[in-house]
Each structure stands twice: as structure tokens, then as C-alpha cells.
Write a protein that holds these residues in place. Structure first.
Motif, PDB file in Angstrom:
ATOM      1  N   GLU A 141       3.797  -3.481   4.325  1.00 46.79           N
ATOM      2  CA  GLU A 141       4.636  -2.853   3.304  1.00 46.79           C
ATOM      3  C   GLU A 141       5.952  -3.586   3.076  1.00 46.79           C
ATOM      4  N   ARG A 142       6.271  -4.572   3.915  1.00 46.81           N
ATOM      5  CA  ARG A 142       7.496  -5.346   3.702  1.00 46.81           C
ATOM      6  C   ARG A 142       7.287  -6.467   2.681  1.00 46.81           C
ATOM      7  N   SER A 143       6.047  -6.846   2.480  1.00 46.10           N
ATOM      8  CA  SER A 143       5.752  -7.986   1.612  1.00 46.10           C
ATOM      9  C   SER A 143       5.985  -7.652   0.145  1.00 46.10           C
ATOM     10  N   ARG A 144       6.320  -8.677  -0.634  1.00 46.50           N
ATOM     11  CA  ARG A 144       6.453  -8.522  -2.077  1.00 46.50           C
ATOM     12  C   ARG A 144       5.350  -9.281  -2.806  1.00 46.50           C
ATOM     13  N   SER A 145       4.352  -9.742  -2.061  1.00 45.96           N
ATOM     14  CA  SER A 145       3.282 -10.547  -2.663  1.00 45.96           C
ATOM     15  C   SER A 145       1.943 -10.168  -2.068  1.00 45.96           C
ATOM     16  N   GLY A 146       0.993  -9.811  -2.937  1.00 49.31           N
ATOM     17  CA  GLY A 146      -0.334  -9.461  -2.446  1.00 49.31           C
ATOM     18  C   GLY A 146      -1.314  -9.261  -3.579  1.00 49.31           C
ATOM     19  N   PHE A 147      -2.506  -8.806  -3.216  1.00 48.20           N
ATOM     20  CA  PHE A 147      -3.560  -8.527  -4.181  1.00 48.20           C
ATOM     21  C   PHE A 147      -4.167  -7.161  -3.893  1.00 48.20           C
ATOM     22  N   CYS A 148      -4.571  -6.481  -4.959  1.00 48.09           N
ATOM     23  CA  CYS A 148      -5.283  -5.221  -4.818  1.00 48.09           C
ATOM     24  C   CYS A 148      -6.723  -5.524  -4.415  1.00 48.09           C
ATOM     25  N   VAL A 149      -7.110  -5.085  -3.236  1.00 49.75           N
ATOM     26  CA  VAL A 149      -8.432  -5.388  -2.685  1.00 49.75           C
ATOM     27  C   VAL A 149      -9.160  -4.087  -2.373  1.00 49.75           C
ATOM     28  N   ARG A 150     -10.423  -4.033  -2.696  1.00 49.62           N
ATOM     29  CA  ARG A 150     -11.232  -2.863  -2.375  1.00 49.62           C
ATOM     30  C   ARG A 150     -11.667  -2.989  -0.916  1.00 49.62           C
ATOM     31  N   VAL A 151     -10.790  -2.526  -0.021  1.00 50.60           N
ATOM     32  CA  VAL A 151     -10.962  -2.783   1.405  1.00 50.60           C
ATOM     33  C   VAL A 151     -12.151  -2.062   2.013  1.00 50.60           C
ATOM     34  N   SER A 152     -12.647  -1.003   1.378  1.00 52.13           N
ATOM     35  CA  SER A 152     -13.778  -0.274   1.948  1.00 52.13           C
ATOM     36  C   SER A 152     -15.004  -1.166   2.076  1.00 52.13           C
ATOM     37  N   ASP A 153     -15.073  -2.206   1.261  1.00 50.02           N
ATOM     38  CA  ASP A 153     -16.219  -3.113   1.304  1.00 50.02           C
ATOM     39  C   ASP A 153     -16.218  -4.005   2.532  1.00 50.02           C
TER      40      ASP A 153
END
Length: 234
Positions: free
Chosen positions: A80-92
Motif C-alpha cells: 500500500e506504500r507503492s504508487r506504481s502497480g497493475f490491477c491483477v486478478r489475483v484469484s487466478d
């Protein structure tokens, strides 16, 4: 003709490879309207539209306080500290021993030595840069006599000089207001822990995900004719 920086370096490509060496789905949906990798996002944001339903904003920043396998600054338990990422469907990909939040692909630094990438990602996986550099990420290095991506040296100089570590909204600078480093240091901006965090900040050239690529498949930024935004300025 050499290819210069393009928008969306990895987003359309991420879902077509095996993320973290586990999933082989393409960009087609298994759930209506929810692709495996949906969009870029800001893990620090609590806005409800930051990511689609059924996806988690997974940081792509592997920075740690001491070596590649040290305490994470902007991923894992501190995602939660990051300002950079991707939305990932982690359930897979949950339950595969990947990065926290459960199911997130493992972040890595494409500039690491091969041995370090093997240690962090696992043998046979590659570290692919996840986002392109923007021209606003580039600083002129008077010693090298050329433009290069901004990194921790420039972050520390900005801190000490009272400047702005993130010059424009287009830049990919991690922790532009140093809030993540402040949280790491327990709120003490005068501490060594805070400075140690600041010098580990970087731009898109130092962020990516571990991937198990297919035969003859290469990371987009490693294609022979690719020129990033800073190289194009030299």
C-alpha cells in the motif's frame, strides 16, 4: 528504424504471458469485463475506481532496505506504500507462493544481474520492465555526459535541496512526496532509515515483474530495436 518509447509498454502484453510463471491466460476474460491484468493503478489509493472488482492493485516495485531479498519497501506487506502497480486478478494465481497480497506477481528490477533475477524470480524466469520511461523521468548526468533515468541519487538531491522528486504527473517516480519512506521510518524524516529509503527510490527502468516467457518470447524493452525515452534524448 529504431522504435522509441510507446505508451502502454506492457499492459496489453502482460496478460498474454505467464504472469509469475503460473498463469497462461491471454487478455480474454474468464469473468465478463475482468481481464487477468486490467490496468495500471496506484496501490496507495483507496479510491473505489482504482481497480475493477475481482482485481487487486499489485505493486511492481522490488525496492528493499538491504539487498534484493531484504525487507520490502513498496511491495508485499507494504504494497500500500507503492504508487506504481497493475490491477491483477489475483484469484487466478493465489496459493502459488507468490508476492503479497496473495496472488500478486513477484516484482523485480530489470537491471539486476542474472544471478539475482534467478534468486528472486526462480530459475528460467525473466524480469520484464512493466512501464515505459517518460521523458520527464530523465535527468542529464554531467559525469556521464548523457541523459539517464532518475534514481535514488536524484531523489536524495531533491530531498536535500527542497526540490520536487516528481516533476510532472507524467513521470514514473516512486514515492513522489516521500510519504512511503516516511511511513517506513516511523514518521521520522530526519532518521537514517528515512534516508536509506529515499536512496532506493527510482523510476520505471527499475521496476518490473518476474515472468516465465514462451519460446522465442522477449520482454518488450529488451527487443533489439527498442529505444527508451532517455536514450532517445541522447
Amino acid at each position: 528504424m529504431a522504435r522509441t518509447a510507446r505508451g502502454g509498454l506492457v499492459l496489453s502484453w502482460l496478460g498474454a504471458v505467464i504472469v509469475g510463471g503460473v498463469v497462461g491466460h491471454g487478455c480474454g476474460d474468464l469473468e465478463p469485463g475482468v481481464p487477468l491484468v486490467a490496468a495500471r493503478c496506484d496501490p496507495s489509493s483507496m479510491a473505489p475506481d482504482n481497480c475493477l472488482d475481482l482485481t487487486v492493485c499489485c505493486s511492481d516495485d522490488p525496492a528493499t532496505v538491504a539487498g534484493p531479498e531484504g525487507e520490502p519497501l513498496f511491495f508485499g506487506e507494504h504494497n500500500e506504500r507503492s504508487r506504481s502497480g497493475f490491477c491483477v486478478r489475483v484469484s487466478d494465481i493465489a496459493g502459488q507462493g507468490l508476492s503479497e497480497p496473495e496472488g500478486c506477481p513477484i516484482p523485480c528490477n530489470p537491471t539486476w544481474y542474472d544471478q539475482v533475477i534467478d534468486a528472486v524470480c526462480g530459475s528460467g524466469r525473466q524480469c520484464c520492465q512493466s512501464v515505459e520511461l517518460h521523458e520527464d523521468d530523465c535527468v542529464f548526468d554531467s559525469v556521464q555526459g548523457r541523459w539517464r533515468p532518475a534514481d535514488g541519487r536524484d531523489a536524495l538531491a531533491s530531498l536535500e535541496g527542497g526540490g520536487d522528486w516528481r516533476p510532472t504527473p507524467n513521470s514514473t517516480h516512486q514515492d513522489p512526496d516521500f510519504a512511503g519512506c516516511e511511513a517506513h521510518a516511523g514518521g521520522d524524516r530526519g532518521s537514517q532509515a528515512f534516508r536509506d529509503c529515499v536512496v532506493r527510490l527510482g523510476t520505471a527502468a527499475h521496476r518490473g515483474y518476474c515472468m516465465a516467457l514462451g519460446l522465442n518470447q522477449r520482454c518488450p524493452a529488451e527487443e533489439a530495436d527498442y529505444i527508451d525515452a532517455c536514450e532517445a534524448m541522447n
